[in-house]
Design a protein around this motif. Structure first.
Motif, PDB file in Angstrom:
ATOM      1  N   ALA A  17       0.829  -1.211   0.000  1.00  0.00           N
ATOM      2  CA  ALA A  17       0.000   0.000   0.000  1.00  0.00           C
ATOM      3  C   ALA A  17       0.864   1.262   0.000  1.00  0.00           C
ATOM      4  CB  ALA A  17      -0.944  -0.010   1.201  1.00  0.00           C
ATOM      5  N   PHE A  20       2.128   1.617  -3.429  1.00  0.00           N
ATOM      6  CA  PHE A  20       1.005   2.110  -4.241  1.00  0.00           C
ATOM      7  C   PHE A  20       0.944   3.635  -4.160  1.00  0.00           C
ATOM      8  CE2 PHE A  20      -3.381   3.627  -4.041  1.00  0.00           C
ATOM      9  CZ  PHE A  20      -3.926   3.169  -5.232  1.00  0.00           C
ATOM     10  N   CYS A  21       1.042   4.159  -2.932  1.00  0.00           N
ATOM     11  CA  CYS A  21       1.018   5.616  -2.737  1.00  0.00           C
ATOM     12  C   CYS A  21       2.196   6.280  -3.443  1.00  0.00           C
ATOM     13  CB  CYS A  21       1.067   5.953  -1.245  1.00  0.00           C
ATOM     14  SG  CYS A  21      -0.384   5.454  -0.302  1.00  0.00           S
ATOM     15  N   LEU A  54      -4.980   5.120   4.538  1.00  0.00           N
ATOM     16  CA  LEU A  54      -5.177   3.736   4.135  1.00  0.00           C
ATOM     17  C   LEU A  54      -5.163   2.893   5.402  1.00  0.00           C
ATOM     18  CD1 LEU A  54      -3.230   5.067   1.684  1.00  0.00           C
ATOM     19  CD2 LEU A  54      -3.849   2.860   0.740  1.00  0.00           C
ATOM     20  N   TYR A  80      -9.378   4.799   2.581  1.00  0.00           N
ATOM     21  CA  TYR A  80      -9.294   3.536   1.845  1.00  0.00           C
ATOM     22  C   TYR A  80      -9.007   2.400   2.814  1.00  0.00           C
ATOM     23  CZ  TYR A  80      -8.477   6.438  -2.308  1.00  0.00           C
ATOM     24  OH  TYR A  80      -8.583   7.367  -3.302  1.00  0.00           O
ATOM     25  N   ALA A  82      -6.895  -1.165   2.719  1.00  0.00           N
ATOM     26  CA  ALA A  82      -5.885  -1.906   1.966  1.00  0.00           C
ATOM     27  C   ALA A  82      -5.918  -3.339   2.490  1.00  0.00           C
ATOM     28  CB  ALA A  82      -4.509  -1.283   2.151  1.00  0.00           C
ATOM     29  N   VAL A  99      -8.069  -0.738  -1.923  1.00  0.00           N
ATOM     30  CA  VAL A  99      -6.796  -1.054  -2.563  1.00  0.00           C
ATOM     31  C   VAL A  99      -6.494  -2.504  -2.204  1.00  0.00           C
ATOM     32  CG1 VAL A  99      -4.317  -0.563  -2.579  1.00  0.00           C
ATOM     33  CG2 VAL A  99      -5.967   1.329  -2.435  1.00  0.00           C
ATOM     34  N   ALA A 106       0.012  -3.358  -5.616  1.00  0.00           N
ATOM     35  CA  ALA A 106      -1.357  -3.087  -5.163  1.00  0.00           C
ATOM     36  C   ALA A 106      -2.100  -2.373  -6.281  1.00  0.00           C
ATOM     37  CB  ALA A 106      -1.346  -2.233  -3.904  1.00  0.00           C
ATOM     38  N   LEU A 108      -5.840  -0.191  -7.303  1.00  0.00           N
ATOM     39  CA  LEU A 108      -7.041   0.508  -6.860  1.00  0.00           C
ATOM     40  C   LEU A 108      -8.253  -0.211  -7.438  1.00  0.00           C
ATOM     41  CD1 LEU A 108      -8.370   2.967  -5.479  1.00  0.00           C
ATOM     42  CD2 LEU A 108      -8.156   4.167  -7.656  1.00  0.00           C
TER      43      LEU A 108
END
Length: 156
Positions: A17, A20-21, A54, A80, A82, A99, A106, A108
């Motif tokens: 996660a 992912f960010c 998240l 979100y 995760a 996510v 990961a 979305l």
């Protein structure tokens, strides 16, 4: 391959996660204490100045026994969950983003509903995040100095 333990699964989802960010240009910081006493698994600052939280869930039981996650909405513009591929996604509320992590990646699955922060809260959160991130970076750069500082603070 053996199934992951819950702590290992939590760590794997958190890392995916955070990645992912970062891949989206968001600045993620893990385990951020919030003013209400809660701790965000990941608080991320987006380039547009919006905050995202998240909330990592390792299994259905983790979600079902956690009644505090709605409180995170007060500290972000979008919230979100995760989770990993094995998580039963139908348990999660539809107004929270989703996510899904697999291994180191990961994706979305569902965008989060927007709920804008008040400007004063945004400013306070920005300062809190900056101080925390800068302190952690300083501790990485000078671990011995950070240990001395922690020891000195305990003596006061």
């Amino acid at each position: 391959m053996e199934p992951l333990t819950i702590p290992a699964r939590t760590l794997a989802v958190t890392r995916a996660a955070a990645r992912f960010c970062a891949l989206r240009g968001w600045a993620p910081v893990e385990q951020v204490p919030l003013p209400d006493g809660r701790r965000a698994d990941i608080l991320a600052l987006r380039p547009d100045g919006d905050f995202v939280i998240l909330e990592v869930k390792s299994c259905a039981r983790d979600f079902l026994t956690d009644g505090k996650w709605p409180d995170y909405r007060a500290w972000c513009d979008r919230l979100y969950f995760a989770v990993d591929l094995d998580f039963p996604q139908d348990l999660l509320p539809e107004d929270v983003g989703l996510v899904v992590a697999e291994d180191r990646e990961a994706a979305l699955i569902r965008e989060a509903a927007e709920h804008r922060l008040a400007s004063a809260r945004r400013r306070a959160l920005m300062q809190r995040m900056a101080m925390l991130a800068a302190g952690r970076l300083a501790a990485l750069a000078d671990p011995a100095g950070a240990a001395e500082m922690r020891a000195a603070l305990r003596l006061e």
